[in-house]
Design an enzyme around this catalytic site. Sequence first.
Site, PDB file in Angstrom:
ATOM      1  N   GLU A  68      42.024  18.329  -0.051  1.00 18.14           N
ATOM      2  CA  GLU A  68      43.498  18.280  -0.127  1.00 18.14           C
ATOM      3  C   GLU A  68      43.836  17.493  -1.387  1.00 18.14           C
ATOM      4  O   GLU A  68      43.545  16.302  -1.462  1.00 18.14           O
ATOM      5  CB  GLU A  68      44.084  17.555   1.083  1.00 18.14           C
ATOM      6  CG  GLU A  68      43.936  18.292   2.394  1.00 18.14           C
ATOM      7  CD  GLU A  68      44.735  19.573   2.466  1.00 18.14           C
ATOM      8  OE1 GLU A  68      45.672  19.756   1.657  1.00 18.14           O
ATOM      9  OE2 GLU A  68      44.407  20.404   3.325  1.00 18.14           O
TER      10      GLU A  68
ATOM     11  N   GLU B  81      51.053  16.477 -12.413  1.00 17.14           N
ATOM     12  CA  GLU B  81      51.473  15.533 -11.376  1.00 17.14           C
ATOM     13  C   GLU B  81      51.628  14.142 -11.985  1.00 17.14           C
ATOM     14  O   GLU B  81      50.695  13.618 -12.587  1.00 17.14           O
ATOM     15  CB  GLU B  81      50.422  15.501 -10.268  1.00 17.14           C
ATOM     16  CG  GLU B  81      50.849  14.701  -9.067  1.00 17.14           C
ATOM     17  CD  GLU B  81      49.799  14.695  -7.959  1.00 17.14           C
ATOM     18  OE1 GLU B  81      48.620  14.486  -8.270  1.00 17.14           O
ATOM     19  OE2 GLU B  81      50.188  14.881  -6.792  1.00 17.14           O
TER      20      GLU B  81
ATOM     21  N   LYS C  43      35.583   6.429   4.275  1.00 18.19           N
ATOM     22  CA  LYS C  43      35.542   5.708   2.990  1.00 18.19           C
ATOM     23  C   LYS C  43      36.979   5.665   2.494  1.00 18.19           C
ATOM     24  O   LYS C  43      37.483   6.615   1.913  1.00 18.19           O
ATOM     25  CB  LYS C  43      34.653   6.468   2.014  1.00 18.19           C
ATOM     26  CG  LYS C  43      34.023   5.661   0.889  1.00 18.19           C
ATOM     27  CD  LYS C  43      34.922   4.701   0.134  1.00 18.19           C
ATOM     28  CE  LYS C  43      35.655   5.322  -1.023  1.00 18.19           C
ATOM     29  NZ  LYS C  43      36.756   4.470  -1.541  1.00 18.19           N
TER      30      LYS C  43
ATOM     31  N   CYS D  13      51.921  13.427  -2.043  1.00 16.42           N
ATOM     32  CA  CYS D  13      51.413  14.690  -2.581  1.00 16.42           C
ATOM     33  C   CYS D  13      52.487  15.767  -2.465  1.00 16.42           C
ATOM     34  O   CYS D  13      52.478  16.745  -3.202  1.00 16.42           O
ATOM     35  CB  CYS D  13      50.160  15.102  -1.844  1.00 16.42           C
ATOM     36  SG  CYS D  13      50.367  15.072  -0.074  1.00 16.42           S
TER      37      CYS D  13
HETATM   38  P1  NAD Z   1      41.769   9.451  -6.025  1.00 19.50           P
HETATM   39  O1  NAD Z   1      41.211  10.810  -6.223  1.00 19.50           O
HETATM   40  O2  NAD Z   1      41.688   8.490  -7.141  1.00 19.50           O
HETATM   41  O3  NAD Z   1      41.014   8.735  -4.806  1.00 19.50           O
HETATM   42  C1  NAD Z   1      40.964   9.307  -3.526  1.00 19.50           C
HETATM   43  C2  NAD Z   1      39.742   8.786  -2.797  1.00 19.50           C
HETATM   44  O4  NAD Z   1      38.573   9.279  -3.452  1.00 19.50           O
HETATM   45  C3  NAD Z   1      39.604   7.264  -2.787  1.00 19.50           C
HETATM   46  O5  NAD Z   1      39.096   6.857  -1.551  1.00 19.50           O
HETATM   47  C4  NAD Z   1      38.574   7.013  -3.877  1.00 19.50           C
HETATM   48  O6  NAD Z   1      37.838   5.830  -3.684  1.00 19.50           O
HETATM   49  C5  NAD Z   1      37.681   8.217  -3.705  1.00 19.50           C
HETATM   50  N1  NAD Z   1      36.887   8.580  -4.884  1.00 19.50           N
HETATM   51  C6  NAD Z   1      37.175   8.346  -6.202  1.00 19.50           C
HETATM   52  N2  NAD Z   1      36.191   8.853  -6.983  1.00 19.50           N
HETATM   53  C7  NAD Z   1      35.293   9.425  -6.156  1.00 19.50           C
HETATM   54  C8  NAD Z   1      34.080  10.145  -6.374  1.00 19.50           C
HETATM   55  N3  NAD Z   1      33.610  10.355  -7.603  1.00 19.50           N
HETATM   56  N4  NAD Z   1      33.420  10.623  -5.303  1.00 19.50           N
HETATM   57  C9  NAD Z   1      33.903  10.428  -4.060  1.00 19.50           C
HETATM   58  N5  NAD Z   1      35.032   9.755  -3.793  1.00 19.50           N
HETATM   59  C10 NAD Z   1      35.721   9.263  -4.829  1.00 19.50           C
HETATM   60  O7  NAD Z   1      43.264   9.656  -5.514  1.00 19.50           O
HETATM   61  P2  NAD Z   1      44.352   8.529  -5.174  1.00 19.50           P
HETATM   62  O8  NAD Z   1      44.866   7.961  -6.446  1.00 19.50           O
HETATM   63  O9  NAD Z   1      43.819   7.576  -4.149  1.00 19.50           O
HETATM   64  O10 NAD Z   1      45.494   9.392  -4.450  1.00 19.50           O
HETATM   65  C11 NAD Z   1      46.493  10.055  -5.164  1.00 19.50           C
HETATM   66  C12 NAD Z   1      46.201  11.530  -5.242  1.00 19.50           C
HETATM   67  O11 NAD Z   1      45.982  12.036  -3.946  1.00 19.50           O
HETATM   68  C13 NAD Z   1      47.356  12.339  -5.803  1.00 19.50           C
HETATM   69  O12 NAD Z   1      46.861  13.313  -6.690  1.00 19.50           O
HETATM   70  C14 NAD Z   1      47.952  13.020  -4.575  1.00 19.50           C
HETATM   71  O13 NAD Z   1      48.632  14.210  -4.827  1.00 19.50           O
HETATM   72  C15 NAD Z   1      46.735  13.231  -3.740  1.00 19.50           C
HETATM   73  N6  NAD Z   1      47.078  13.386  -2.326  1.00 19.50           N
HETATM   74  C16 NAD Z   1      46.995  14.638  -1.782  1.00 19.50           C
HETATM   75  C17 NAD Z   1      47.349  14.851  -0.464  1.00 19.50           C
HETATM   76  C18 NAD Z   1      47.249  16.236   0.145  1.00 19.50           C
HETATM   77  O14 NAD Z   1      47.203  16.328   1.355  1.00 19.50           O
HETATM   78  N7  NAD Z   1      47.215  17.305  -0.633  1.00 19.50           N
HETATM   79  C19 NAD Z   1      47.802  13.775   0.321  1.00 19.50           C
HETATM   80  C20 NAD Z   1      47.887  12.510  -0.270  1.00 19.50           C
HETATM   81  C21 NAD Z   1      47.516  12.331  -1.598  1.00 19.50           C
END
Ligand code: NAD
Length: 498
Positions: A252, A387, A177, A286
Amino acid sequence: MTNPFTCRNFIDGNWLNVADGTILESRNPANKNEIVATFPRSINEDVDKAVASARKAYQTWRKVPAPARAEYIFKVGELLTKYKEELAQLMSREMGKPLTEARGDVQEGIDCAFYSAGEGRRMFGQTTPSEMPNKFAMTVRTPIGVCTLITPWNFPIAIPCWKAMPALVCGNTIILKPAEDTPGCATKLIEIFAEAGFPPGVVNLVHGIGEEVGKALVEHPDVNLVSFTGSSETGSSVGEICGRTHKRVCLEMGGKNAQIVMDDADLELALDGAVWGAFGTTGQRCTATSRLILHRDIKEKFTDMLLERTSKLILGAGYDSKTEIGPIINESQLKRVCKYMDIARNEGATILIGGEIAWEGSLKDGYFFQPTILDDVTAEMRVAKEEIFGPVVALIEVDSFENAIAILNDTNYGLSSSIYTRDINRAFAAMRDIEAGITYINGPTIGAEVHLPFGGIKQTGNGHREAGTAAIDTFTEWKTVYVDFSGSLQRAQIDNRE
Ligand code: NAD
């Protein structure tokens, strides 16, 4: 401008339109007038189909020998190599990364393919003597079942590969997804998996809104494991549901990473690291450096060097060869970065450079924000703790090594960290005392390699790691097997004590 790329779901080996029929779009963040891809807004019915397909395929895929499963992943690695440039170009259009970085993102997928495929011939268990005579004891790894992989937009090829490849080589089936901002990259990636010839149902793709299909996949009773990368807020809700429904879950999440520059550091080297760490991928990693902890003896000089370098950075579309800093991913994220500028001002921080949306020339068509340095930041300010996920770095002055480490650790996150020093004793002390999943000595906070574990402590993660052999731990269960060849009942702890 090219025609929008039409994305579909991939379920049971077929490219499908969705039950509902609503179509969403991803746009070029460097030119919001350009639609890069259209994708379906899947509903629960589509989720049910994907899970049923993955569940059915699991029964045969789990019995395919791991070295044979690995052959498919090798093939994906070869195809990713073949399509590397095409993928990088699409990525740069869809999420804004400069092309050099986009190529690196695809390369991470390639590296992950060859590394994960190699695991097909390892996946070692243990053998150990039994305490009883004529009895053999061993452990074997078994797959977990149907895995939901939920991914963000900032590494649209690398992160899905980090999850999919070890999951598959371990004998699980998957449903990806992807993020709403990068459906095109996810579709191209799954096209490559399809071309590699995986049996139907082993690899599935469901597009849609996170709160809708993402949540439905997390809640689904026939999903056994969820591997999630994204914001801490979403991760908390994913973890909560998985706790309630007894699923394996690997999270993560966010980071608030810091680079320390000590008074004895090579300042030119530390500057290269700070600029790359803070502004690479427009600060939307991240592992991005969002705090620079500077020893007071070098702070003034280092700040001048940093200002000079930052003022020369070139903003633009990722696919323009001159570009060093691409756009922010979307309008809501741009607004979030702007909001943090108000917070910074209200908290008493000084904006040394940047702090505004960039409007000049063609930048006005995209979501560009000027690279920003905040000074006079103290550890308790929100801009030092939360962040921001944009090209913003906060400068914090310290008077000692101990103080630097204490401030670095003073955050709820624990992903990446860095220290620049020429003092070997300090370097080793930092390695021991920094609270983070990753520490770089004389390198920036970004630069992970696929054969080492990746992940964070505290509220960044939940104890799992991606990449390296740690990924195999995430995607397998241990089974302990005893083989008694004595021909009689042997009671452990009892018969050998009488
Ligand atoms: P996000 O949490 O908005 O979305 C991530 C994913 O989760 C997307 O596919 C989204 O559609 C899905 N999602 C959203 N709501 C959901 C729910 N209620 N249930 C299930 N899935 C859901 O994050 P983003 O804006 O896409 O990414 C940025 C964030 O990701 C930042 O906080 C960054 O630090 C983090 N990140 C962490 C790592 C790591 O390895 N620690 C790597 C990359 C990004």
